[in-house]
Write a protein that holds these residues in place. Sequence first.
Motif, PDB file in Angstrom:
ATOM      1  N   GLY A   1       0.802  -1.218   0.000  1.00  8.18           N
ATOM      2  CA  GLY A   1       0.000   0.000   0.000  1.00  8.18           C
ATOM      3  C   GLY A   1       0.833   1.265   0.000  1.00  8.18           C
ATOM      4  O   GLY A   1       0.338   2.343  -0.279  1.00  8.18           O
ATOM      5  N   GLY A   2       2.098   1.135   0.350  1.00  7.55           N
ATOM      6  CA  GLY A   2       2.991   2.287   0.228  1.00  7.55           C
ATOM      7  C   GLY A   2       3.001   3.253   1.390  1.00  7.55           C
ATOM      8  O   GLY A   2       3.617   4.308   1.330  1.00  7.55           O
ATOM      9  N   GLY A   3       2.311   2.892   2.460  1.00  7.32           N
ATOM     10  CA  GLY A   3       2.438   3.685   3.671  1.00  7.32           C
ATOM     11  C   GLY A   3       1.468   4.843   3.788  1.00  7.32           C
ATOM     12  O   GLY A   3       0.723   5.166   2.871  1.00  7.32           O
ATOM     13  N   ALA A   4       1.502   5.438   4.949  1.00  9.70           N
ATOM     14  CA  ALA A   4       0.595   6.543   5.276  1.00  9.70           C
ATOM     15  C   ALA A   4       1.404   7.783   5.603  1.00  9.70           C
ATOM     16  O   ALA A   4       2.461   7.690   6.202  1.00  9.70           O
ATOM     17  N   ARG A   5       0.871   8.917   5.170  1.00  8.84           N
ATOM     18  CA  ARG A   5       1.458  10.198   5.578  1.00  8.84           C
ATOM     19  C   ARG A   5       0.693  10.696   6.789  1.00  8.84           C
ATOM     20  O   ARG A   5      -0.512  10.945   6.697  1.00  8.84           O
ATOM     21  N   LEU A   6       1.397  10.808   7.893  1.00 12.37           N
ATOM     22  CA  LEU A   6       0.709  11.239   9.114  1.00 12.37           C
ATOM     23  C   LEU A   6       0.596  12.749   9.163  1.00 12.37           C
ATOM     24  O   LEU A   6       1.499  13.468   8.753  1.00 12.37           O
ATOM     25  N   ARG A   7      -0.539  13.194   9.645  1.00 10.92           N
ATOM     26  CA  ARG A   7      -0.793  14.617   9.801  1.00 10.92           C
ATOM     27  C   ARG A   7      -1.353  14.800  11.205  1.00 10.92           C
ATOM     28  O   ARG A   7      -2.217  14.021  11.624  1.00 10.92           O
ATOM     29  N   LEU A   8      -0.844  15.761  11.915  1.00 13.01           N
ATOM     30  CA  LEU A   8      -1.368  16.003  13.254  1.00 13.01           C
ATOM     31  C   LEU A   8      -2.720  16.694  13.139  1.00 13.01           C
ATOM     32  O   LEU A   8      -2.839  17.731  12.503  1.00 13.01           O
ATOM     33  N   GLY A   9      -3.734  16.094  13.717  1.00 13.51           N
ATOM     34  CA  GLY A   9      -5.075  16.678  13.669  1.00 13.51           C
ATOM     35  C   GLY A   9      -5.369  17.451  14.946  1.00 13.51           C
ATOM     36  O   GLY A   9      -4.543  18.220  15.430  1.00 13.51           O
ATOM     37  N   MET A  10      -6.528  17.177  15.500  1.00 14.08           N
ATOM     38  CA  MET A  10      -6.946  17.886  16.715  1.00 14.08           C
ATOM     39  C   MET A  10      -6.121  17.439  17.910  1.00 14.08           C
ATOM     40  O   MET A  10      -5.764  16.272  18.014  1.00 14.08           O
ATOM     41  N   GLN A  11      -5.887  18.369  18.797  1.00 15.70           N
ATOM     42  CA  GLN A  11      -5.319  18.000  20.092  1.00 15.70           C
ATOM     43  C   GLN A  11      -6.352  18.408  21.133  1.00 15.70           C
ATOM     44  O   GLN A  11      -6.690  19.579  21.270  1.00 15.70           O
ATOM     45  N   VAL A  12      -6.863  17.422  21.828  1.00 11.74           N
ATOM     46  CA  VAL A  12      -7.946  17.653  22.774  1.00 11.74           C
ATOM     47  C   VAL A  12      -7.400  17.466  24.186  1.00 11.74           C
ATOM     48  O   VAL A  12      -6.664  16.513  24.448  1.00 11.74           O
ATOM     49  N   LEU A  13      -7.754  18.394  25.070  1.00 13.74           N
ATOM     50  CA  LEU A  13      -7.304  18.265  26.455  1.00 13.74           C
ATOM     51  C   LEU A  13      -8.463  17.824  27.331  1.00 13.74           C
ATOM     52  O   LEU A  13      -9.562  18.364  27.240  1.00 13.74           O
ATOM     53  N   ASP A  14      -8.234  16.832  28.150  1.00 14.50           N
ATOM     54  CA  ASP A  14      -9.218  16.427  29.150  1.00 14.50           C
ATOM     55  C   ASP A  14      -8.491  16.418  30.490  1.00 14.50           C
ATOM     56  O   ASP A  14      -8.246  15.375  31.087  1.00 14.50           O
TER      57      ASP A  14
END
Length: 318
Positions: A109-122
Amino acid sequence: MEERVMKALMRPSVCYLVVVVFVVVAPGCAAFNPRMLFLVKPDPIVLKDHGGLVLTGNVTVNVLYYGRFTPAQRAVVADFVRSASAPRPPNRRVPSVAAWWSTTALYRGGGARLRLGMQVLDERMSLGRSLSLDNVTALARAAGHHRGAITAVLTAPDVLVAPFCMSRCGIHDDAGGVGAHGKARYTYLWAGNPAQQCPGQCAWPFHRPVYGPQTPPLVPPNGDVGMDGMVISLAALLAGTVTNPYGDGYYQGDAGAGLEAATACAGVFGSGAFPGYPGKLLKDSVTGGSYNAVGLGGRKYLLPALWDPTTSRCKTLV
Ligand SMILES: *[C@@H]1O[C@H](CO)[C@@H](O)[C@H](O)[C@H]1NC(C)=O
Ligand SMILES: *[C@@H]1O[C@H](CO)[C@@H](O)[C@H](O)[C@H]1NC(C)=O
């Protein structure tokens, strides 16, 4: 309730991150994972491709920080995720986080490009300080999920998650959900900060190991045993998630209890590693921190070796 918890623990597609530094003789492990009991890893390790979905293309990583994390601690995580698919630095002699992640692109599949999405604080710990795996799933769902995204639930040192300290440093799994585009399976992972719980298992080599030769702990590259240890788990779980997101991708052994991209190489960080010795690493001349990869802004990390499907070996950068 006990039965439900057991069922959750035994759910076939959950993949536990068990840190196999030497011989895994942790009692919690034996109950669930007989395959982990071998004394010497079979060589070469071959992760079988079971043909199921792997994650490819752009993959968003949403992060839920559960409990107290300082901004500096969150930056360690965020910079790591951002660095995974960043352009490689021009100086290729410096091993980069992106070069480390690129091993996952050698899988089908050739891999995934990671992207930082939401950062949620609890920070206030909406479900309390003691969590079950069901609660982790609920948190991941509440943090938002959609197809192709990974939700990482990261817990602070004082949060108890049921299987933590039972030889587990984290898990990744998938669950069904109804999102904006109808029903979808989505992936999530949980990793705990091991500063107080199981540092010998989950923060090695920055902490003395529970078993085996008691070599002196290494200095963590970000000066934070818990966060630098957690990044090792997070890195291993992300690699496992993209190559075996739904439990029918790449693994060796029993479904859900098998070895994956990083767990197949547990305990290996640099070349020449052997049980109890993480391998050759780089050392920061100022802080003395040990690392094997550099991310954006020059931030240093110690990342686990990943199994390379083209050579059937654990690939190390240094
Ligand atoms: C992935 O993201 C890149 C950069 O944002 C973009 O150029 C590309 O079109 C995206 N690919 C897909 C398949 O969405
Ligand atoms: C948390 O997990 C426990 C045990 O599985 C369960 O009884 C409880 O309902 C869960 N709480 C939430 C809010 O999901």
